[in-house]
Design a protein around this motif. Structure first.
Motif, PDB file in Angstrom:
ATOM      1  N   GLN A   5     -12.824   7.866  20.682  1.00  0.00           N
ATOM      2  CA  GLN A   5     -13.256   9.159  20.137  1.00  0.00           C
ATOM      3  C   GLN A   5     -14.173   9.833  21.127  1.00  0.00           C
ATOM      4  O   GLN A   5     -15.038   9.195  21.709  1.00  0.00           O
ATOM      5  N   ALA A   7     -16.571  13.204  21.031  1.00  0.00           N
ATOM      6  CA  ALA A   7     -17.120  14.301  20.228  1.00  0.00           C
ATOM      7  C   ALA A   7     -17.882  15.236  21.149  1.00  0.00           C
ATOM      8  O   ALA A   7     -18.846  14.821  21.801  1.00  0.00           O
ATOM      9  N   ASN A   9     -19.835  19.025  21.868  1.00  0.00           N
ATOM     10  CA  ASN A   9     -20.478  20.238  21.367  1.00  0.00           C
ATOM     11  C   ASN A   9     -19.737  21.422  21.967  1.00  0.00           C
ATOM     12  O   ASN A   9     -19.406  21.406  23.157  1.00  0.00           O
ATOM     13  N   TYR A  35     -16.616  22.625  12.532  1.00  0.00           N
ATOM     14  CA  TYR A  35     -16.100  21.296  12.825  1.00  0.00           C
ATOM     15  C   TYR A  35     -14.576  21.306  12.894  1.00  0.00           C
ATOM     16  O   TYR A  35     -13.907  21.964  12.101  1.00  0.00           O
ATOM     17  N   ASN A  37     -11.246  18.325  14.175  1.00  0.00           N
ATOM     18  CA  ASN A  37     -10.869  17.125  14.909  1.00  0.00           C
ATOM     19  C   ASN A  37      -9.366  17.094  15.113  1.00  0.00           C
ATOM     20  O   ASN A  37      -8.608  17.681  14.362  1.00  0.00           O
ATOM     21  N   LYS A  46      -9.172  10.531  19.552  1.00  0.00           N
ATOM     22  CA  LYS A  46      -9.709  11.311  18.437  1.00  0.00           C
ATOM     23  C   LYS A  46     -10.685  12.282  19.092  1.00  0.00           C
ATOM     24  O   LYS A  46     -11.741  11.893  19.572  1.00  0.00           O
ATOM     25  N   VAL A  48     -13.170  15.318  18.677  1.00  0.00           N
ATOM     26  CA  VAL A  48     -13.981  15.979  17.661  1.00  0.00           C
ATOM     27  C   VAL A  48     -14.726  17.127  18.317  1.00  0.00           C
ATOM     28  O   VAL A  48     -15.336  16.956  19.379  1.00  0.00           O
ATOM     29  N   ILE A  50     -17.661  19.981  17.633  1.00  0.00           N
ATOM     30  CA  ILE A  50     -18.778  20.318  16.760  1.00  0.00           C
ATOM     31  C   ILE A  50     -19.418  21.587  17.293  1.00  0.00           C
ATOM     32  O   ILE A  50     -19.925  21.603  18.419  1.00  0.00           O
ATOM     33  N   ASN A  60     -21.566  15.167  22.442  1.00  0.00           N
ATOM     34  CA  ASN A  60     -22.275  14.921  21.190  1.00  0.00           C
ATOM     35  C   ASN A  60     -22.411  13.414  20.997  1.00  0.00           C
ATOM     36  O   ASN A  60     -23.503  12.900  20.872  1.00  0.00           O
ATOM     37  N   HIS A  61     -21.303  12.692  20.967  1.00  0.00           N
ATOM     38  CA  HIS A  61     -21.318  11.235  20.925  1.00  0.00           C
ATOM     39  C   HIS A  61     -19.933  10.716  21.269  1.00  0.00           C
ATOM     40  O   HIS A  61     -18.981  11.478  21.372  1.00  0.00           O
ATOM     41  N   CYS A  95     -18.965  13.779   9.188  1.00  0.00           N
ATOM     42  CA  CYS A  95     -17.824  14.506   9.739  1.00  0.00           C
ATOM     43  C   CYS A  95     -16.675  14.628   8.741  1.00  0.00           C
ATOM     44  O   CYS A  95     -15.521  14.396   9.072  1.00  0.00           O
TER      45      CYS A  95
END
Length: 158
Positions: A5, A7, A9, A35, A37, A46, A48, A50, A60-61, A95
């Motif tokens: 994944q 994620a 920004n 949001y 995904n 995946k 994501v 944000i 983001n992570h 999420c």
């Protein structure tokens, strides 16, 4: 099933959705306020997005989506045995999904989560997490036994 994944920004969610749809020849699996995904088959990813105006283009992570709660528990045990500090969250709303997960930080502080999605849920006020990532403290949302997500209207996480 397991996939990495990423994620990110983004400053403009609509523009990011348009770009990543073209880049990966895919449409979003889920879009909510601020949001989105993508569940990309090739490469297994995946993605994501944000919406976080002013932070666009930053991480983001990171994470690894796994197939079950048992896989999350096995990852937590493996990471702990390797001497890494972990933090587990069971049945959390994050999420727009109810998840079991374990967190670990990379050497530069980059947050990694290993998680499984238990079910989709709606998040109040566009909130994305039930735990404040800066402090680790519980935030304003929780999943009630009936599966509803509730929140303190005065607080907002992420």
């Amino acid at each position: 099933m397991s996939r990495v994944q990423l994620a990110l920004n983004v400053d403009d969610l609509d523009a990011a959705i348009a770009f990543y749809s073209k880049l990966f020849s895919a449409t979003p699996a889920k879009v909510r306020p601020g949001y989105a995904n993508f569940a990309i088959a090739e490469p297994p990813l995946k993605l994501v997005l944000i919406e976080n105006v002013g932070q666009g283009g930053s991480l983001n992570h990171l994470g690894v989506e796994v197939g079950s709660t048992d896989d999350v528990a096995a990852a937590q045990a493996r990471l702990s045995s390797a001497g890494l500090t972990t933090a587990s969250e069971d049945g959390v709303a994050c999420c727009y999904a109810k998840q079991d997960k374990v967190w670990v930080d990379g050497p530069s502080g980059e947050p990694w989560e290993i998680y499984t999605v238990l079910e989709d849920v709606e998040m109040p006020g566009g909130q994305l997490r039930t735990v404040d990532p800066a402090t680790g403290a519980s935030c304003c949302a929780s999943i009630e036994p009936e599966g509803a997500v509730t929140a303190d209207a005065t607080a907002r996480c992420c």
